[in-house]
Every structure is written in C-alpha cells, then in structure tokens.
Design a protein around this motif. Structure first.
Motif, PDB file in Angstrom:
ATOM      1  N   PRO A 151      -8.576  -0.184  -4.970  1.00  0.00           N
ATOM      2  CA  PRO A 151      -9.808   0.441  -4.482  1.00  0.00           C
ATOM      3  C   PRO A 151     -11.017  -0.129  -5.212  1.00  0.00           C
ATOM      4  CG  PRO A 151      -8.622   1.939  -5.945  1.00  0.00           C
ATOM      5  CD  PRO A 151      -7.729   0.750  -5.730  1.00  0.00           C
ATOM      6  N   THR A 152     -12.179  -0.039  -4.595  1.00  0.00           N
ATOM      7  CA  THR A 152     -13.394  -0.638  -5.154  1.00  0.00           C
ATOM      8  C   THR A 152     -13.689  -0.137  -6.563  1.00  0.00           C
ATOM      9  OG1 THR A 152     -14.311  -0.850  -2.935  1.00  0.00           O
ATOM     10  CG2 THR A 152     -15.860  -0.991  -4.774  1.00  0.00           C
ATOM     11  N   SER A 153     -13.481   1.165  -6.802  1.00  0.00           N
ATOM     12  CA  SER A 153     -13.872   1.775  -8.080  1.00  0.00           C
ATOM     13  C   SER A 153     -13.116   1.207  -9.261  1.00  0.00           C
ATOM     14  CB  SER A 153     -13.659   3.293  -8.014  1.00  0.00           C
ATOM     15  OG  SER A 153     -12.285   3.591  -7.810  1.00  0.00           O
ATOM     16  N   SER A 154     -11.918   0.678  -9.029  1.00  0.00           N
ATOM     17  CA  SER A 154     -11.108   0.168 -10.142  1.00  0.00           C
ATOM     18  C   SER A 154     -10.616  -1.248  -9.905  1.00  0.00           C
ATOM     19  CB  SER A 154      -9.896   1.090 -10.376  1.00  0.00           C
ATOM     20  OG  SER A 154      -9.138   1.240  -9.193  1.00  0.00           O
ATOM     21  N   ALA A 226      -1.153  -1.029   7.834  1.00  0.00           N
ATOM     22  CA  ALA A 226      -2.273  -1.219   6.912  1.00  0.00           C
ATOM     23  C   ALA A 226      -2.920   0.115   6.567  1.00  0.00           C
ATOM     24  CB  ALA A 226      -3.302  -2.166   7.518  1.00  0.00           C
ATOM     25  N   THR A 227      -3.083   0.985   7.569  1.00  0.00           N
ATOM     26  CA  THR A 227      -3.677   2.297   7.341  1.00  0.00           C
ATOM     27  C   THR A 227      -2.836   3.110   6.370  1.00  0.00           C
ATOM     28  OG1 THR A 227      -4.642   2.289   9.555  1.00  0.00           O
ATOM     29  CG2 THR A 227      -4.463   4.424   8.443  1.00  0.00           C
ATOM     30  N   SER A 228      -1.503   3.044   6.537  1.00  0.00           N
ATOM     31  CA  SER A 228      -0.604   3.782   5.648  1.00  0.00           C
ATOM     32  C   SER A 228      -0.752   3.327   4.196  1.00  0.00           C
ATOM     33  CB  SER A 228       0.842   3.583   6.111  1.00  0.00           C
ATOM     34  OG  SER A 228       1.751   4.199   5.221  1.00  0.00           O
ATOM     35  N   VAL A 229      -0.836   1.995   3.978  1.00  0.00           N
ATOM     36  CA  VAL A 229      -0.989   1.476   2.616  1.00  0.00           C
ATOM     37  C   VAL A 229      -2.349   1.868   2.049  1.00  0.00           C
ATOM     38  CG1 VAL A 229      -1.066  -0.600   1.184  1.00  0.00           C
ATOM     39  CG2 VAL A 229       0.585  -0.433   3.055  1.00  0.00           C
ATOM     40  N   LEU A 230      -3.395   1.767   2.837  1.00  0.00           N
ATOM     41  CA  LEU A 230      -4.740   2.101   2.366  1.00  0.00           C
ATOM     42  C   LEU A 230      -4.837   3.569   1.971  1.00  0.00           C
ATOM     43  CD1 LEU A 230      -6.901   0.071   4.906  1.00  0.00           C
ATOM     44  CD2 LEU A 230      -6.768  -0.306   2.441  1.00  0.00           C
ATOM     45  N   ARG A 231      -4.183   4.453   2.696  1.00  0.00           N
ATOM     46  CA  ARG A 231      -4.216   5.870   2.341  1.00  0.00           C
ATOM     47  C   ARG A 231      -3.568   6.126   0.991  1.00  0.00           C
ATOM     48  NH1 ARG A 231      -2.480   8.152   8.330  1.00  0.00           N
ATOM     49  NH2 ARG A 231      -4.587   8.121   9.242  1.00  0.00           N
ATOM     50  N   ARG A 232      -2.574   5.317   0.669  1.00  0.00           N
ATOM     51  CA  ARG A 232      -1.867   5.504  -0.605  1.00  0.00           C
ATOM     52  C   ARG A 232      -2.577   4.824  -1.768  1.00  0.00           C
ATOM     53  NH1 ARG A 232       4.348   4.106  -0.093  1.00  0.00           N
ATOM     54  NH2 ARG A 232       4.406   5.412  -1.965  1.00  0.00           N
ATOM     55  N   THR A 233      -3.392   3.810  -1.480  1.00  0.00           N
ATOM     56  CA  THR A 233      -4.029   3.046  -2.564  1.00  0.00           C
ATOM     57  C   THR A 233      -5.527   3.307  -2.694  1.00  0.00           C
ATOM     58  OG1 THR A 233      -4.340   1.149  -1.085  1.00  0.00           O
ATOM     59  CG2 THR A 233      -2.326   1.192  -2.409  1.00  0.00           C
ATOM     60  N   SER A 234      -6.090   4.183  -1.894  1.00  0.00           N
ATOM     61  CA  SER A 234      -7.520   4.483  -1.973  1.00  0.00           C
ATOM     62  C   SER A 234      -7.741   5.764  -2.765  1.00  0.00           C
ATOM     63  CB  SER A 234      -8.117   4.638  -0.569  1.00  0.00           C
ATOM     64  OG  SER A 234      -8.027   3.433   0.157  1.00  0.00           O
ATOM     65  N   HIS A 478     -19.742  -6.428  -9.408  1.00  0.00           N
ATOM     66  CA  HIS A 478     -19.283  -5.099  -9.805  1.00  0.00           C
ATOM     67  C   HIS A 478     -19.824  -4.027  -8.851  1.00  0.00           C
ATOM     68  CE1 HIS A 478     -20.127  -1.465 -12.541  1.00  0.00           C
ATOM     69  NE2 HIS A 478     -18.861  -1.413 -12.179  1.00  0.00           N
ATOM     70  N   GLY A 479     -18.949  -3.149  -8.396  1.00  0.00           N
ATOM     71  CA  GLY A 479     -19.368  -2.026  -7.557  1.00  0.00           C
ATOM     72  C   GLY A 479     -19.434  -2.321  -6.074  1.00  0.00           C
ATOM     73  N   ARG A 480     -19.121  -3.552  -5.667  1.00  0.00           N
ATOM     74  CA  ARG A 480     -19.166  -3.922  -4.256  1.00  0.00           C
ATOM     75  C   ARG A 480     -17.762  -3.912  -3.663  1.00  0.00           C
ATOM     76  NH1 ARG A 480     -24.485  -3.954  -2.467  1.00  0.00           N
ATOM     77  NH2 ARG A 480     -25.790  -4.830  -4.120  1.00  0.00           N
TER      78      ARG A 480
END
Length: 520
Positions: A151-154, A226-234, A478-480
């Motif tokens: 995710p963007t934050s980390s 892809a949606t399933s992975v994003l839900r778990r990694t966001s 950073h932050g983008r």
C-alpha cells in the motif's frame, strides 16, 4: 468477457487524479508477510555475493589460483547476472511475479550444488555462472513484486525489505566464512558455498503460498483476482478501490468495467513492444524516468560498495590487521553494520522521504571514503589509524545502507509506468550488475596501480558526482501512488527558487522539488 482494443488515448494523467486519502489504519500485516516472503530470494543473493570474500582465500590455496583468477572468480557473478536480469522482466510478464521467484530459487539451488562439489576452477566458474543468473532474477523480481503489492502508506518501508534481506544474506555469508574457516582447506570453502541449498529449497516452497501481484493480474485481465489481493494488502477497502481504479487506468481498462475476467490484447499481456517504448521511442516522461533509474543504479555501485563488501579482508590487511581470525571477525562487523543501518533506513523511508536520506547517505560516504584513504596512508606510522580505518569501513557501509543501498531499489521499482515496470527495472539491474562487476573484477588491479588509498579517493570523487546527480535529477516520490508518480517526470526546466529550493516547470503546472515532498 469483454474485448479491449490496444489503445489508451485520452487517458487522464495519474498526477491529475488528486491526492489519495491517507489511511490511519495500522500497517497491513498481510502486505508485510508478502514482502518478507518475496524478499527471501534476496538472502540468497547477499549470501552468494559475500561468502566468496572469505571462501576465495581458501579456493586460491586449494586450486593454486593467481590474483587475476581470484579477481575474476569474485566479480564475475555480477556480469553473469546480466543474463538473468535481461530475461527476468519478460519472464515475469509471461508467467507472473510469483513463479519467477520460484524459478530464481531453483537456479540458486542448482548453483549451490554445483559450487559445493566443484572439482576444479572451471567447474566452479560454471557454478558461479548459474548463480549469477539467479542473482539477476532475484535482483529484479523481489522489489518489483513488493512495490506492486505494498500500500502507498508503507511502500518505502516494504520495498526496502529486499535490501534488508540482501544485507542479512551478506551477514550470513560472513558468519559462514568464520564458522567453517577452521575446516581443512579443501572442505571449508565447499561448506561455505554448498550450504546455500537449504535456503534455496525453503524459498521454492514458501513462495507458493504467496498471492500474485495485483498489477500483473490486471494486466492479464483477471480483475476479480486482483481485487481480492488488493483487499488483503490495502490499508482499507476504500484504498483498495482507489488502487484498483489507478491500475485499471494505467492498463487502459475503462473505469466502469466490472467484469471478473476480461480479454486484453496479447501484446499488452506479454509485454511486447516495451523495449521500443523504453529506448527507441520514449516519451519525455519515460526518458527522464529511464535516466533516473540508470543513474541511481550506476552511482550506487560506482561509489565502491562492492569493493568494500567483496574485499574487506584485504582492506583490513592493508589497515594493519594480519591475523586471519581477526580479519574475518572485522569482516563480520561489516555485515552487522550494514544490517543495522538498513533496518534504520526501513523506518525512515516513509517518514522523511527518499531524497533527504539519499543525499545524507552520499554525504556520509564521501567523508568516510576520504577519511579511510587518509587512514590507510598513515597506518604504518600511526597505530591508532588502524582503529580509524576499521571505523571508516563500518561508517561507509553504514551510510550506504541507510540511503543508497535500499533507495536505489525502492526508487527504480516505483517510478516506471505499469507497462514498462518489469523491463524498466531489469535495465536498472543490468546497469547495477555491470558496474558492480567492473568494480569487483578490477579492484585488486586498481589499488595495485594507484594504491589502495588512491582507489578510495577515486570512489569518493564518484560519490561527489552522484550527489549532484541525485540533487538535480531525482524528484521526491514519497507519499505518491505508483500511478501518480509518473506525473512527476517529463519535460521541465530546472531553476533555483527562493531559499535554495528547486522548482520544476511543466506544462501542466509547477512541481516543487526541494528536500520536502513535492506538490503537484
């Protein structure tokens, strides 16, 4: 299933999407687990590189090698890795990021067996050739996968994991040198090299429980997966939706497309045409990105870090340490210094940004290399200079690990557009390994020609040039989000603003590129 034509005209620039809401959720544990597992291949990379620094001493005695043969044995793995790096981008686009990591593990396993049982110098070189291909794959795939999952934050924190694990592998290589150096000459180095089969086998098995990269899944038209992975990694469901929308836009998929599986043209799914887009017809944005990636990787290695890592026992010998036991202990201290400082860097990347850490890192390296050069010059006349030389070696690897080490991989893996990312990172890896190979294969000849102090002064001069390049060429990311970063690059005119800041003028607006975060 719906068909999509291979066209994306009229796309909105990622920079125009506006800032994404910052999530206050705790760091995603599943994303951390994915980053850790993906970075396992980097342990093997670091181990194979560092273990040869000690093993070469005993291989030289066992096979009666010349200095030139030792030089080639130690440094050639970086040139061999070009094959793996060149193939890794296309491979990962064809079979996926995850199975590319499995392939890297298989290659490392075979290499460890070949080197451990090598009956002569030629067979050992073949083992190093196989290991080099694995190095090329591992260097490219670990940061790409982690960048695409994080995710963007980390993202900075997680994408620095491969470099953390490389340093962990370096440390294990040094520990292995010390653990087996008392064995008979013909056995010690075989254990040092052959023990790599165990982490290789573990990597092959553990990668199979990881999810595939969501960005690769989108490029294959597998939106539901892809949606399933994003839900778990966001960090939140809202962020998962935003990330999916950004990836779909980058892939040229209409935002209102909600099908589970869609058909994308084979050219876009397999990565065809990417090399032309990178080198033959790059846009101003892509050209700037490519220059930035090539530059950061070139200067990371041209400033001499591999000379210190690969030849630290020789450096300590020139600094006045004659005992083999003491040289290996001091070399282990190098590994500890690299590991500790890279851990510090992981927590700073997402707090203060890439540019401040990078510039501070290079500044520290310049001071360390110059002081080390002077220390070695006077060590025969001033015994206290032995301590100074040891301290400066540790300082050099420490400053490298807090900035140049991790940021080269973090930065290059996040700035390329989705379509160009795998091959773009491969280009960076190729430059990195060529430069590293040249440094590793010429260091002995270099210091014999200009003295070892002169070699370190030369590396310090390269570091000065790199500081200027980083300051004037690299914008802060950073932050983008990955899809927004592309908007920071392109046709612009540098000029100095007030208080020494750098302003960059683009057609769309103005980007502030001082040491603080940019605003678009």
């Amino acid at each position: 299933m719906s068909d999509l034509k291979d066209a994306s005209s009229g796309r909105t620039s990622p920079a125009d999407l506006g800032p994404h809401p910052k999530s206050k959720a705790k760091m995603n544990k599943f994303a951390i687990l994915c980053a850790i597992l993906a970075s396992m291949s980097s342990i093997l990379l670091g181990y194979d590189t560092a273990v040869m620094s000690g093993a070469a001493i005993y291989i030289k005695d066992n096979f009666k090698l010349s200095e030139v043969q030792v030089e080639i044995l130690v440094g050639i793995i970086n040139l061999y890795s070009l094959i793996g790096a060149a193939a890794a981008g296309r491979t990962s686009d064809l079979i996926g990021r995850r199975y590319t990591m499995v392939l890297a593990g298989v290659i490392f396993f075979v290499a460890a067996v070949l080197m451990g049982f090598a009956p002569n110098y030629g067979f050992l070189m073949f083992g190093r050739f196989v290991a080099g291909i694995g190095v090329g794959y591992a260097l490219m795939i670990a940061p790409v996968y982690t960048t695409e999952v994080a995710p963007t934050s980390s993202r900075g924190f997680l994408t620095s994991f491969p470099e953390v694990f490389i340093n962990g592998g370096v440390l294990l290589g040094y520990v292995s040198n010390y653990a087996f150096f008392k064995l008979p000459t013909h056995l010690g180095w075989r254990f040092m090299l052959g023990i790599g089969v165990f982490p290789s086998a573990f990597l092959i098995l553990i990668v199979l429980i990881m999810p595939e990269s969501p960005r690769w899944l989108v490029m294959q038209g597998r939106l539901a997966d892809a949606t399933s992975v994003l839900r778990r990694t966001s960090d939140s469901p809202h962020e998962a939706q935003l990330r999916l929308a950004d990836i779909k836009q980058a892939a040229g998929i209409p935002p209102d497309c909600t099908d589970d599986v869609i058909h994308l043209p084979k050219r876009r799914r397999s990565g065809k045409g990417v090399w032309k887009d990178l080198f033959l017809r790059p846009t101003p944005t892509v050209r700037h990105i490519l220059i930035s990636a090539v530059g950061i990787h070139f200067f990371q290695q041209a400033s001499g870090i591999d000379a210190v890592v690969l030849y630290s026992p020789r450096i300590f010998e020139h600094a006045g340490i004659t005992s083999s036991n003491h040289k290996l202990l001091a070399t282990m201290a190098v590994g500890f210094s690299k590991t500790i400082f890279i851990l510090v860097a992981t927590f700073l990347l997402d707090r203060i940004g890439r540019r401040p850490l990078l510039l501070a890192s290079v500044t520290g390296k310049i001071v360390s290399l110059v002081t080390l050069g002077f220390g070695i010059m006077i060590v025969n006349r001033r015994r206290w200079a032995v301590g100074l030389c040891i301290a400066m070696v540790l300082s050099d690897v420490g400053f490298f690990s807090i900035g140049m080490g991790p940021i080269a991989w973090v930065y290059s893996s996040e700035i390329f557009p989705l379509k160009l990312r795998a091959q773009g990172v491969s280009v960076g890896v190729i430059v990195n390994r060529v430069t590293s190979g040249v440094v590793g294969m010429t260091f002995i000849s270099l210091y014999q020609a200009v003295t070892i102090s002169g070699a370190f002064f030369l590396f310090a001069g390269v570091a000065v040039v790199s500081w200027l390049f980083f300051y004037f060429v690299l914008p802060e990311t950073h932050g983008r989000t990955l899809e927004e970063i592309e908007g920071l690059f392109g046709n612009f005119l540098w000029k100095f603003g007030k208080n020494g800041d750098i302003n960059v003028e683009k057609n769309e607006g103005e980007v502030q590129l001082g040491l603080s975060n940019p605003t678009v």
